[in-house]
Design a protein around this motif. Structure first.
Motif, PDB file in Angstrom:
ATOM      1  N   ILE A 172       0.828  -1.200   0.000  1.00  0.00           N
ATOM      2  CA  ILE A 172       0.000   0.000   0.000  1.00  0.00           C
ATOM      3  C   ILE A 172       0.867   1.256   0.000  1.00  0.00           C
ATOM      4  N   THR A 173       1.884   1.293   0.847  1.00  0.00           N
ATOM      5  CA  THR A 173       2.682   2.509   0.977  1.00  0.00           C
ATOM      6  C   THR A 173       3.559   2.771  -0.251  1.00  0.00           C
ATOM      7  N   HIS A 174       3.879   1.739  -1.027  1.00  0.00           N
ATOM      8  CA  HIS A 174       4.617   1.946  -2.272  1.00  0.00           C
ATOM      9  C   HIS A 174       3.695   2.253  -3.438  1.00  0.00           C
ATOM     10  N   LEU A 175       2.407   2.362  -3.170  1.00  0.00           N
ATOM     11  CA  LEU A 175       1.418   2.822  -4.157  1.00  0.00           C
ATOM     12  C   LEU A 175       1.338   1.929  -5.385  1.00  0.00           C
ATOM     13  N   GLY A 176       1.873   0.716  -5.291  1.00  0.00           N
ATOM     14  CA  GLY A 176       1.848  -0.173  -6.443  1.00  0.00           C
ATOM     15  C   GLY A 176       2.701   0.299  -7.599  1.00  0.00           C
ATOM     16  N   LEU A 177       3.715   1.117  -7.320  1.00  0.00           N
ATOM     17  CA  LEU A 177       4.596   1.607  -8.380  1.00  0.00           C
ATOM     18  C   LEU A 177       5.304   0.440  -9.071  1.00  0.00           C
ATOM     19  N   PRO A 178       5.581   0.561 -10.363  1.00  0.00           N
ATOM     20  CA  PRO A 178       6.208  -0.556 -11.078  1.00  0.00           C
ATOM     21  C   PRO A 178       7.584  -0.876 -10.515  1.00  0.00           C
ATOM     22  N   GLN A 179       7.823  -2.176 -10.328  1.00  0.00           N
ATOM     23  CA  GLN A 179       9.116  -2.706  -9.881  1.00  0.00           C
ATOM     24  C   GLN A 179       9.493  -2.248  -8.473  1.00  0.00           C
ATOM     25  N   TRP A 180       8.516  -1.885  -7.643  1.00  0.00           N
ATOM     26  CA  TRP A 180       8.878  -1.385  -6.308  1.00  0.00           C
ATOM     27  C   TRP A 180       9.540  -2.463  -5.476  1.00  0.00           C
ATOM     28  N   GLN A 181       9.273  -3.735  -5.771  1.00  0.00           N
ATOM     29  CA  GLN A 181       9.899  -4.811  -4.994  1.00  0.00           C
ATOM     30  C   GLN A 181      11.416  -4.827  -5.158  1.00  0.00           C
ATOM     31  N   TYR A 182      11.911  -4.285  -6.296  1.00  0.00           N
ATOM     32  CA  TYR A 182      13.357  -4.288  -6.530  1.00  0.00           C
ATOM     33  C   TYR A 182      14.089  -3.303  -5.621  1.00  0.00           C
ATOM     34  N   ALA A 183      13.349  -2.430  -4.936  1.00  0.00           N
ATOM     35  CA  ALA A 183      13.993  -1.547  -3.962  1.00  0.00           C
ATOM     36  C   ALA A 183      14.540  -2.335  -2.784  1.00  0.00           C
ATOM     37  N   PHE A 184      14.099  -3.589  -2.611  1.00  0.00           N
ATOM     38  CA  PHE A 184      14.563  -4.434  -1.520  1.00  0.00           C
ATOM     39  C   PHE A 184      15.562  -5.469  -2.003  1.00  0.00           C
ATOM     40  N   THR A 185      16.112  -5.252  -3.184  1.00  0.00           N
ATOM     41  CA  THR A 185      17.164  -6.114  -3.699  1.00  0.00           C
ATOM     42  C   THR A 185      18.488  -5.370  -3.668  1.00  0.00           C
ATOM     43  N   SER A 186      19.569  -6.110  -3.914  1.00  0.00           N
ATOM     44  CA  SER A 186      20.892  -5.496  -3.870  1.00  0.00           C
ATOM     45  C   SER A 186      21.133  -4.577  -5.057  1.00  0.00           C
ATOM     46  N   TYR A 187      20.403  -4.761  -6.167  1.00  0.00           N
ATOM     47  CA  TYR A 187      20.648  -3.929  -7.349  1.00  0.00           C
ATOM     48  C   TYR A 187      19.599  -2.862  -7.547  1.00  0.00           C
TER      49      TYR A 187
END
Length: 269
Positions: A172-187
């Motif tokens: 919810i807090t990432h607003l469903g922005l595209p590829q937001w899950q990659y903010a929790f990766t090393s790259y």
């Protein structure tokens, strides 16, 4: 919040009926595991979640944000079937021989595609990866402890949260922005996704880290350094030590003698 953001159009929320309790029970019996309590309560309120929104570019809506949590019927196991319909086709379990088994230090143990773990797809992420509900210990019996992991397109695992509730808040807090899950990766996220992040910045603990990383992508030019060669300060040459008058005269006489001898030699030639 989305509807009041600049440029946002067509915020669509699909309301879904609660899942039937017997549907959840049959899913647990079929997969020989028990859903975590918070996810089960979520399904008893709504059988899945879907919210999409677009942005206007040249007065034409372009789909951008997407928040999806699969319904109970679409909470399918990952890695159980072949990728192709051919006999003896490779499966995700064949990747277990190629996975790195080195010491991960303090990092949590990664899920396994084989029978050691049970993996169920929560969010297909529009083809950018998969968010999965993971039972990491399925042998000899399935442990009720679950975690939420992100599987990227290169089939590498990235830990997200320990509970579904924590992941739901991130979604919810990432607003469903595209590829937001990659903010929790090393790259991290791609440069294109970072532009959308800067425009519709999510309010999370990750925001400060994101802004610091954004600075590294900015090409900072310092004109004073670029054109430093043109603004060189003149170097003062040291004056040679003053010589006595007698030595200067002898030096000039020797120079004139050499010059005359060279001239004589050239004339003789």
């Amino acid at each position: 919040l989305l509807e009041t953001s600049p440029g946002v159009a067509e915020v669509t929320f699909v309301e879904k009926e609660p899942a039937e309790r017997h549907t959840i029970i049959s899913w647990e019996q079929k997969n020989s595991c028990i859903l975590p309590e918070d996810l089960k309560n979520f399904y008893l309120m709504t059988d899945g979640f879907q919210l999409t929104w677009s942005v206007k570019t040249d007065d034409t809506p372009m789909p951008l944000g997407s928040m999806v949590i699969n319904s109970v019927s679409k909470l399918c196991r990952l890695g159980g079937s072949s990728m192709y319909t051919l006999p003896n086709a490779p499966t995700l379990t064949d990747l277990e021989d190629d996975t790195d088994e080195e010491d991960n230090g303090d990092k949590p143990e990664k899920p396994h595609f084989d029978s050691r773990s049970l993996i169920f797809e929560l969010d297909p992420c529009n083809g950018n990866g998969k968010v999965c509900l993971v039972y990491k210990h399925a042998e000899p019996v399935v442990s009720p402890d679950t975690e939420i992991w992100f599987l990227d397109r290169a089939l590498y695992w990235h830990f997200l949260t320990k509970t579904f509730t924590a992941y739901y808040r991130l979604l919810i807090t990432h607003l469903g922005l595209p590829q937001w899950q990659y903010a929790f990766t090393s790259y991290g996220v791609s440069p294109q996704a970072k532009q959308w992040f800067n425009m519709y910045k999510p309010i999370t603990i990750n925001t400060a880290l994101l802004s610091e990383e954004a600075d590294s992508f900015i090409n900072k030019l310092d004109p004073n350094k670029v054109f430093k060669s043109k603004n060189k300060t003149p170097v003062l040459k040291k004056k040679p030590p003053s010589q006595p008058a007698g030595s200067q005269k002898s030096h000039t006489s020797m120079t004139s003698a050499k010059t005359s001898s060279v001239a004589g030699n050239s004339s003789r030639k």
